[in-house]
Design a protein around this motif. Structure first.
Motif, PDB file in Angstrom:
ATOM      1  N   GLN A   1      17.471   4.577   2.262  1.00 32.26           N
ATOM      2  CA  GLN A   1      18.700   3.911   2.672  1.00 32.26           C
ATOM      3  C   GLN A   1      18.935   4.048   4.181  1.00 32.26           C
ATOM      4  OE1 GLN A   1      22.296   4.084   0.407  1.00 32.26           O
ATOM      5  NE2 GLN A   1      21.222   4.235  -1.561  1.00 32.26           N
ATOM      6  N   ILE A   2      18.671   5.206   4.751  1.00 32.20           N
ATOM      7  CA  ILE A   2      18.824   5.379   6.201  1.00 32.20           C
ATOM      8  C   ILE A   2      17.860   4.464   6.936  1.00 32.20           C
ATOM      9  CG2 ILE A   2      18.443   6.987   8.125  1.00 32.20           C
ATOM     10  CD1 ILE A   2      19.661   9.197   6.290  1.00 32.20           C
ATOM     11  N   SER A   3      16.598   4.439   6.517  1.00 34.49           N
ATOM     12  CA  SER A   3      15.599   3.569   7.163  1.00 34.49           C
ATOM     13  C   SER A   3      16.007   2.107   7.074  1.00 34.49           C
ATOM     14  CB  SER A   3      14.222   3.761   6.529  1.00 34.49           C
ATOM     15  OG  SER A   3      13.733   5.037   6.811  1.00 34.49           O
ATOM     16  N   ASN A   4      16.424   1.672   5.889  1.00 32.56           N
ATOM     17  CA  ASN A   4      16.843   0.275   5.714  1.00 32.56           C
ATOM     18  C   ASN A   4      18.036  -0.067   6.609  1.00 32.56           C
ATOM     19  OD1 ASN A   4      14.861  -0.086   3.792  1.00 32.56           O
ATOM     20  ND2 ASN A   4      16.253  -0.092   2.044  1.00 32.56           N
ATOM     21  N   ALA A   5      19.020   0.829   6.676  1.00 31.00           N
ATOM     22  CA  ALA A   5      20.205   0.579   7.497  1.00 31.00           C
ATOM     23  C   ALA A   5      19.831   0.490   8.978  1.00 31.00           C
ATOM     24  CB  ALA A   5      21.255   1.663   7.270  1.00 31.00           C
TER      25      ALA A   5
ATOM     26  N   MET B   1      18.597  11.622   9.384  1.00 30.21           N
ATOM     27  CA  MET B   1      19.273  10.717  10.315  1.00 30.21           C
ATOM     28  C   MET B   1      18.839  11.010  11.748  1.00 30.21           C
ATOM     29  SD  MET B   1      21.633   8.292  10.306  1.00 30.21           S
ATOM     30  CE  MET B   1      22.570   7.519  11.616  1.00 30.21           C
ATOM     31  N   VAL B   2      18.800  12.274  12.132  1.00 28.62           N
ATOM     32  CA  VAL B   2      18.372  12.665  13.484  1.00 28.62           C
ATOM     33  C   VAL B   2      16.969  12.139  13.764  1.00 28.62           C
ATOM     34  CG1 VAL B   2      17.725  14.625  14.953  1.00 28.62           C
ATOM     35  CG2 VAL B   2      19.844  14.712  13.628  1.00 28.62           C
ATOM     36  N   ALA B   3      16.052  12.389  12.853  1.00 28.20           N
ATOM     37  CA  ALA B   3      14.650  11.985  13.059  1.00 28.20           C
ATOM     38  C   ALA B   3      14.505  10.473  13.131  1.00 28.20           C
ATOM     39  CB  ALA B   3      13.779  12.554  11.938  1.00 28.20           C
ATOM     40  N   LYS B   4      15.185   9.757  12.252  1.00 30.81           N
ATOM     41  CA  LYS B   4      15.055   8.296  12.207  1.00 30.81           C
ATOM     42  C   LYS B   4      15.687   7.628  13.435  1.00 30.81           C
ATOM     43  CE  LYS B   4      12.982   7.948   8.193  1.00 30.81           C
ATOM     44  NZ  LYS B   4      11.634   7.421   8.083  1.00 30.81           N
ATOM     45  N   VAL B   5      16.828   8.139  13.906  1.00 34.43           N
ATOM     46  CA  VAL B   5      17.441   7.574  15.106  1.00 34.43           C
ATOM     47  C   VAL B   5      16.556   7.866  16.317  1.00 34.43           C
ATOM     48  CG1 VAL B   5      19.418   7.731  16.690  1.00 34.43           C
ATOM     49  CG2 VAL B   5      19.801   7.521  14.228  1.00 34.43           C
TER      50      VAL B   5
ATOM     51  N   GLU C   1      13.354   8.151  16.297  1.00 30.58           N
ATOM     52  CA  GLU C   1      12.246   7.184  16.181  1.00 30.58           C
ATOM     53  C   GLU C   1      12.643   5.834  16.773  1.00 30.58           C
ATOM     54  OE1 GLU C   1      10.730   6.184  12.209  1.00 30.58           O
ATOM     55  OE2 GLU C   1      10.348   8.327  11.915  1.00 30.58           O
ATOM     56  N   LYS C   2      13.847   5.375  16.437  1.00 30.49           N
ATOM     57  CA  LYS C   2      14.309   4.059  16.886  1.00 30.49           C
ATOM     58  C   LYS C   2      14.606   4.038  18.388  1.00 30.49           C
ATOM     59  CE  LYS C   2      14.399   1.598  13.120  1.00 30.49           C
ATOM     60  NZ  LYS C   2      13.515   0.452  12.993  1.00 30.49           N
TER      61      LYS C   2
END
Length: 157
Positions: free
Chosen positions: A73-77, A115-119, A121-122
């Motif tokens: 869900q975090i990745s999709n958002a 969330m920290v890791a995915k943001v 990455e972005k």
């Protein structure tokens, strides 16, 4: 308010917007882009349940409805945010973001550090927007585990 420009980002965004009477993003005259909260739904189907997509039903083995996990869900958002940002004119995507607000139905350390890791990455290691993370009891749709909204600035020309 005729000087405001509204965007949906994708066909799915337009469908959700029409269904719930809202827009995915607005560009203010100052060049600030504000996004509506983006959930972790599947970007093609709009579903939060992997079983609805694979089997055509929404029941788990114990009769409980199953939903996409928090990492998905975090990745999709975050991917949805990138799509909406670009449709609104933020050609640099996440590099134009200066503020992130995330709402979590279970703000445990796994969700927080995912969330920290995915943001990161972005955004890349050198771009760190301000961020507020909030734990909430419930979000707009059944099965939503995260909703993320951002603010960005249009790139200067």
């Amino acid at each position: 308010m005729s000087n405001l420009k509204y965007f949906d980002g994708s066909d799915l965004g337009a469908r959700f917007g029409a269904m719930c009477h809202y827009s995915q993003a607005v560009v203010l005259p100052s060049g600030i882009v504000k996004l509506s909260g983006q959930g972790g739904w599947d970007p093609v189907t709009g579903s939060l349940s992997p079983l609805e997509e694979k089997e055509g039903n929404d029941s788990g083995s114990a009769g409980e409805k199953q939903f996409l996990d928090v990492t998905t869900q975090i990745s999709n958002a975050l991917n949805s945010i990138d799509t909406v940002l670009r449709s609104a004119g933020c050609t640099n995507g996440w590099s134009d973001v200066y503020q992130v607000r995330s709402f979590h139905t279970n703000l445990d350390s796994d969700a927080f550090f995912t969330m920290v890791a995915k943001v990161k990455e972005k955004c890349g290691a050198d771009h760190r927007p301000v961020w507020t993370a909030v734990g909430v009891d419930k979000l707009g749709l059944e099965g939503m585990k995260v909703e993320i909204e951002v603010e960005a600035i249009l790139p200067t020309k």
